[in-house]
Write an enzyme that holds these catalytic residues in place. Structure first.
Site, PDB file in Angstrom:
ATOM      1  N   LYS A  76       4.531  -9.461  -1.369  1.00  0.00           N
ATOM      2  CA  LYS A  76       4.884  -8.511  -0.306  1.00  0.00           C
ATOM      3  C   LYS A  76       5.684  -9.237   0.774  1.00  0.00           C
ATOM      4  CE  LYS A  76       2.540  -5.157   2.769  1.00  0.00           C
ATOM      5  NZ  LYS A  76       1.198  -4.623   3.125  1.00  0.00           N
ATOM      6  N   SER A 151       0.638   0.212   2.847  1.00  0.00           N
ATOM      7  CA  SER A 151       1.988  -0.308   3.040  1.00  0.00           C
ATOM      8  C   SER A 151       2.462  -1.220   1.915  1.00  0.00           C
ATOM      9  CB  SER A 151       2.036  -1.071   4.361  1.00  0.00           C
ATOM     10  OG  SER A 151       1.156  -2.190   4.320  1.00  0.00           O
ATOM     11  N   SER A 175      -4.147  -0.980   2.809  1.00  0.00           N
ATOM     12  CA  SER A 175      -2.769  -1.121   2.326  1.00  0.00           C
ATOM     13  C   SER A 175      -2.611  -1.813   0.973  1.00  0.00           C
ATOM     14  CB  SER A 175      -1.920  -1.855   3.364  1.00  0.00           C
ATOM     15  OG  SER A 175      -1.706  -1.016   4.469  1.00  0.00           O
TER      16      SER A 175
END
Length: 475
Positions: A76, A151, A175
């Site tokens: 990420k 996210s 997330s």
């Protein structure tokens, strides 16, 4: 041989015995990225040359070792990878090249992992759909008309689309787990303090945790063994033993007690999700576990508490992005206007909203009324979990009250925030939790079941998740 059908342990074993080359593994996943990612848009940056070079180094090394040897890992883009761009999904960090590796990156590199690229996210990890990225929206590989969750939507989508085998995400209020649920993969949020946050772009410092996303509980367990451990550079890491978590996946849960929160019936849940949740309870009973009812009357306040605590911490953490030291620079004749221009142009609307909420909650005259009160209720929620775990070993909930929603479907921020109503309490209480796919709804969209474990008891949590995973194959 279908390389994408192989697990982490299978790939590692085959590379060690020279039955498979690391380069072939990497090429398989890079080919999938080239073929699919123009549509899915899971990646912000793909490390083609770097990944192939690392694979060749592994293949040419006669002393092959490592728990993640030759395994492609996506990261990420709020986790620092040395010499590569780190944007956190924001314009304000566009062009910033990370000067060091995050601790989790050091650890996976030491175990032979090959970082294949950086994945898309909601800006500064603020969002539940990956619609808030400053660059583009990531699509759900199951159905591209739907969001992948957020996210860590890019990480979950990359795993589901066979564009990587393992991905790292961050979990501040769900997330990792919520996008894993929406995309039909496994997502783990470790206990706060088990995994170092050094090198993670801070959102909510008392909530943020780095966690793995994978195709199976086994893959996630191995990855957790690698990334866990005390770190002198992160004072919030705990000195607890790092276990070989995969060895605890026995499938034996006889005599274990599974907690069912009485107040869960007060939440609005999609009927198909509720049905899957009830079936999962039956599966645990069938496997020898006992279902015990627990009461958590303050659970309904978790969302309100989170949206005071997290924005407050974010407003402090994001004050460093002023255009002076790194990232996007504004244009003005004086310092005040320079800051204003930088932050107006550099931050997106959701980030601005949360900074304003947080700054207000911390301001003189409102601190006691909002932040202090929220912190007290957070403690009450923590204590309710503590009491619950005196009578049960794991707590079961749906991961999200619904399956994935269409792009633009959530008209207001509150509607969006409600998709994290079952994941947020876990972060407030510093607990570990995992989402495992369990069936689909009438549209074919995945349903996730969340299991919440005791503090630093990931081995028990993972074994419980393993039981559900194995049973789900026959449902």
């Amino acid at each position: 041989m279908d390389i994408t059908a192989l697990s982490v342990s299978q790939i590692v074993s085959k590379i060690k015995t020279k039955e498979l080359k690391a380069k072939d593994v990497v090429l398989t996943y890079l080919t999938n990225i080239d073929r699919l990612d123009s549509e899915i848009k899971a990646y912000l940056n793909v490390f083609h040359d770097y990944a192939l070079k690392r694979a060749e180094e592994i293949d040419n090394n006669p002393n092959k070792k490592g728990l993640l040897l030759g395994v492609p890992v996506a990261v990420k883009d709020n986790i620092s990878v040395k010499d590569f761009e780190l944007t956190a999904g924001s314009k304000i960090l566009k062009g910033y090249i990370a000067p060091f590796d995050a601790t989790v990156i050091e650890k996976i590199k030491e175990e032979g992992a090959i970082i294949i690229g950086k994945t898309n996210l909601d800006e500064f990890a603020m969002g539940s759909s990956t619609e808030n990225s400053a660059f583009f929206k990531t699509k759900n590989p199951v159905n591209t008309e739907y969001v992948p969750g957020g996210s860590s939507g890019g990480s979950a989508a990359a795993v589901k689309a066979n564009e990587t085998l393992i991905a790292l995400g961050s979990d501040t209020g769900g997330s990792v787990r919520q996008p894993a649920s929406f995309c039909g993969v496994v997502g783990l949020k470790p206990t706060y303090g088990r995994v170092s946050r050094y090198g993670l772009v801070a959102f909510g410092s008392s909530l943020d945790v780095i966690g793995p996303i994978g195709k199976s509980v086994e893959d996630v367990a191995i990855t957790l063994s690698v990334i866990s451990g005390f770190d002198l550079r992160d004072s919030t890491t705990a000195k607890v033993p790092v276990l070989n978590f995969e060895t605890y996946l026995t499938g034996d849960i006889k005599g274990k007690k599974v907690g069912l929160i009485k107040e869960i019936q007060n939440f609005k849940i999609q009927p198909e999700v509720e049905e899957a949740f009830r079936k999962s309870l039956e599966i645990f009973e069938k496997n020898g576990a006992e279902i015990v009812e627990i009461s958590m009357p303050h659970l309904k306040y978790a969302l309100s508490v989170y949206y005071i605590v997290a924005p407050s911490e974010a407003s402090a953490n994001l004050a460093r992005y002023d255009g002076v030291r790194y990232g996007f620079e504004g244009n003005a004749d004086n310092l005040r206007d320079f800051y204003e221009d930088t932050r107006t142009k550099g931050f997106g609307s959701e980030v601005k909203r949360r900074i304003l909420i947080g700054t207000f909650a911390l301001s003189e005259g409102y601190y006691d009324q909002y932040y202090l009160k929220a912190s007290k209720v957070r403690r009450i929620i923590f204590e309710e979990f503590k009491r619950a775990f005196e009578i049960c070993d794991v707590i079961l909930t749906p991961t999200s009250p619904t399956t994935a929603f269409r792009f633009g479907e959530k008209a207001t921020p509150l509607e969006m925030y409600l998709s994290d109503v079952f994941t947020i309490p876990v972060n407030l209480a510093y607990l570990p939790a995992i989402s495992v796919p369990f069936g689909v709804d009438s549209k074919g969209l995945p349903i996730g079941i969340q299991m919440i474990g005791k503090w630093f008891k990931e081995e028990e949590l993972l074994n419980t998740a393993y039981v559900l995973q194995e049973e789900a194959k026959h449902v």
